[in-house]
Design a protein around this motif. Sequence first.
Motif, PDB file in Angstrom:
ATOM      1  N   SER A  64       0.838  -1.210   0.000  1.00 52.52           N
ATOM      2  CA  SER A  64       0.000   0.000   0.000  1.00 52.52           C
ATOM      3  C   SER A  64       0.868   1.254   0.000  1.00 52.52           C
ATOM      4  N   SER A  68      -3.943  -0.205   6.082  1.00 50.58           N
ATOM      5  CA  SER A  68      -3.269   0.690   5.159  1.00 50.58           C
ATOM      6  C   SER A  68      -3.988   2.023   5.054  1.00 50.58           C
ATOM      7  N   ASP A  71      -5.784  -0.866  -4.790  1.00 51.94           N
ATOM      8  CA  ASP A  71      -5.250  -1.400  -3.537  1.00 51.94           C
ATOM      9  C   ASP A  71      -6.232  -2.412  -2.950  1.00 51.94           C
ATOM     10  N   GLU A  72      -6.020  -3.666  -3.262  1.00 52.99           N
ATOM     11  CA  GLU A  72      -6.913  -4.743  -2.820  1.00 52.99           C
ATOM     12  C   GLU A  72      -8.383  -4.377  -2.975  1.00 52.99           C
TER      13      GLU A  72
HETATM   14 MG   LIG Z   1      -2.216  -2.617   2.237  1.00 48.84          MG
END
Ligand SMILES: [Mg+2]
Lengths: 285, 263
Positions: free
Chosen positions: A67, A273, A176-177
Amino acid sequence: MGVIDSNEIRALTGAPAPGEARRSGVRIRFDGLSKAYAARQVLNDVNLDIEPGEFVAIVGRSGCGKSTLLRLLAGLEQPGAGGIALDGEPLQQTRDELRLMFQDARLLPWRTVVDNVALGLPGSRADVRRAALAALADVGLADRADEWPSRLSGGQRQRVALARALVHKPRLLLLDEPLGALDALTRIEMHQLIERLWLAQGFTALLVTHDVAEAVALADRVLLIEDGGIALDLRVPLARPRERGSAAFAALEDDVLRRVLQHPPLEDEPQPSSAVSFGQWRWAA
Amino acid sequence: MASTISSPSPRWLDQITPWLVPVAILASWQAAAQLGWLSTRILPAPSAVLSAAWSLAASGELLTHLKASFARAAIGFAIGGGIGFFFGLINGGYRLAENLFDTTLQMVRNVPHLALIPLVILWFGIGEEGKLFLVALGVFFPIYLNTFHGIRAVDASLVEMGRSYGLSGWSLFRQVILPGALPGILVGVRYALGFMWLTLIVAETISATSGIGYMAMNAREFLQTDIVVVAILLYAVLGKLADVAARLLERRLLRWNPAYAPV
Ligand SMILES: [Mg+2]
Ligand SMILES: Nc1ncnc2c1ncn2[C@@H]1O[C@H](COP(=O)(O)OP(=O)(O)OP(=O)(O)O)[C@@H](O)[C@H]1O
């Protein structure tokens, strides 16, 4: 089998090549990039080139700095040393070329779906609405345009977030995910959606994921971050659309997974994150 | 309901039952007054209160006093609420402003504002300014505190998202921070409206030459208990109206929030 790059795939699928009828993806160069939080060195001298229009997946143990890498690219953090260049130019604070998609959809609950997609779009009201509706249609949610986000399911919210990112015609999409909170079936649908839009629009994509199968399904290149550096840089030589059941797919997935697991887990608790210290968000302060 | 033991009663009965006790009280009050058990100096009959209200309304006196009270309430609310909102915004948004002002404001908050009445009379006499000052002070703190906490409670991840979509300064404030703080701010508005009427009642009762409180005090001197009761009921109605207005405002401004959405 030889390496098939994204331009060839576009030729195969009939999507326009970069530069034709749309802006091509951005080229990224990390140059000795380092970042530390207090005493903890998160990224250490990262050197990396990413081609325009490439789809890159980043994997690694929790807390390894995935991240952080994206947040540096998005200008939400400043590097400790080294730098990032987009198309050869140093990164500025906010850039129109780049859009970030988070793990949670982060829709503004007080705006309707279509107004969320229109966030930050310049232009007249009618134009903005038309563009936002078109982006919603791309993700299959045009019929929910005037509802409140609280009425949508998790997967639908992420699709709205995707539309919100893509309506700006970014040349670089940072993910990011974005699918981490979705169920397996919805995830596979989202993979197909992201792949289709990526092929059609030709942006460069950086996807952070915990799911190795997701990385292998989507990416031209899988990067592993370990001990603050790039420990693995693997090309995925599978033709698109990729078949998850195939032997080559499974072998590759297994390879990457083994490689990730070789490294012992980081001993300290990973922080979420999205944690931002208070001072950072203070508006205009 | 699942928790009641008895079998369900018909719908019309459900709607009537809550009114049975108030109607019974009114009826016995009327009867007691008419039979002479209740001195009209203590409490006049409901019918007498109604006719007093009617004659006050017909002479135009009621409207004059109502207007005077309403104007004081509105102006005091606007001044105190405006200043409270301003300080809530800057103290919630800027650490420097918070350090500079918050401690002072918290100290002032510890003084009950009605305790200032003797001082206010010394400063302003029984003119309008004193009453506006008290009302403004009464609404300042609920608005200030709730705006401050509303701003602080805005979801940081939404602010980060807004920034990454190119919002900053005024556009970030208008599109993300203010709407995010609005539920808190509106709670402050509801409290402030309560304080507004309470302060006004006290201020008008102590010193005024117009307004509902003045009407009540004037009537007291002439032992017109019916008019005193009219004034008390008027305050109740005005308080209720303010509360309903605040609720409607919440419904409208927070309609995106499932907790406030009309069913
Ligand atoms: Mg992360
Ligand atoms: N704002 C911050 N202040 C201090 N340390 C931080 C901050 N943000 C991240 N870190 C630390 O930096 C390291 C890397 O964090 P990062 O969020 O990049 O991990 P990640 O690889 O994304 O992990 P995950 O897969 O769990 O999301 C972690 O050890 C984390 O504790």
